[in-house]
Design an enzyme around this catalytic site. Sequence first.
Site, PDB file in Angstrom:
ATOM      1  N   GLU A 120       0.834  -1.205   0.000  1.00  0.00           N
ATOM      2  CA  GLU A 120       0.000   0.000   0.000  1.00  0.00           C
ATOM      3  C   GLU A 120       0.870   1.258   0.000  1.00  0.00           C
ATOM      4  OE1 GLU A 120      -4.211  -0.514   0.977  1.00  0.00           O
ATOM      5  OE2 GLU A 120      -3.381  -1.009   2.970  1.00  0.00           O
ATOM      6  N   GLU A 140      -4.745  -8.795   2.834  1.00  0.00           N
ATOM      7  CA  GLU A 140      -5.784  -8.447   3.809  1.00  0.00           C
ATOM      8  C   GLU A 140      -7.007  -9.349   3.749  1.00  0.00           C
ATOM      9  OE1 GLU A 140      -3.144  -4.912   3.627  1.00  0.00           O
ATOM     10  OE2 GLU A 140      -3.931  -6.364   2.190  1.00  0.00           O
TER      11      GLU A 140
END
Length: 266
Positions: A120, A140
């Site tokens: 990210e 995730e």
Amino acid sequence: MGGTEHLTVQREGATLVLTLNRPEAKNALSLPMLVGLYDGWLAADEDDTVRSVVLTGAGGCFCAGMDLKALAGKGMERDQYRDRMTADPDLHWKAMLRHHRPRKPVIAAVEGHCVAGGTEILQGTDIRIAGASAVFGLFEVKRGLFPIGGSTVRLPRQIARTHALEMLLTGRPYSAEEAAGIGLIGRVVPDGTALEQALAVAGQINACGPLAVEAVKASVYETAELTETEGLAAELKRGWPLFATDDAKEGARAFAEKRPPVYRRA
């Protein structure tokens, strides 16, 4: 020069090197690391002698994402860091480049794992170089979590949607070669040389007119979602004033005199 116990700051000429420095935890994000990162971005923005930033990780790893123990409330952080977060509840998003874009070019030098929150943060950088054994991925969904660092928005704008959705929805790891193939990173280099290669690219950037470099970066991002007509108008508005700067005059003189230019940001 700043930094925290989990984030080191060094100068390499006109380049500021920010190193995620928690190798015993594969540089998993911690509060001291996030505070140090944000302070590093601000330091680069505010210092005109800094012309580029390199982001890397210590111990042969870039970043393994969020410290899940810390996320679960385990462990204690120093009061000074908690106070910083209380004073600026958005600090962690700025540190992760979700809510802050440095005006100087940011080059990621990746070795080892660059997954979850690491991938990210990577999406907030401008140029990405990785060692051959680097591993990428957004894990995730496998943990019942959401990649809330910006990936559902940014990733489909940076790589083809089919590749973005596969990465987001499978939670599987990607090799450096595969990451380069889908456009997530720009260059794969021999293991252990990513930082060296990133500093070489930074040196090439540093040799260019700093006002022009910053204006070009800003134009690329601010026009990304505009129509072509709107983007061209915005580009002209930002770019045309550069031709009247001392930087532009120095560039022309240096070319005519067949010498390297000496830029002074004026």
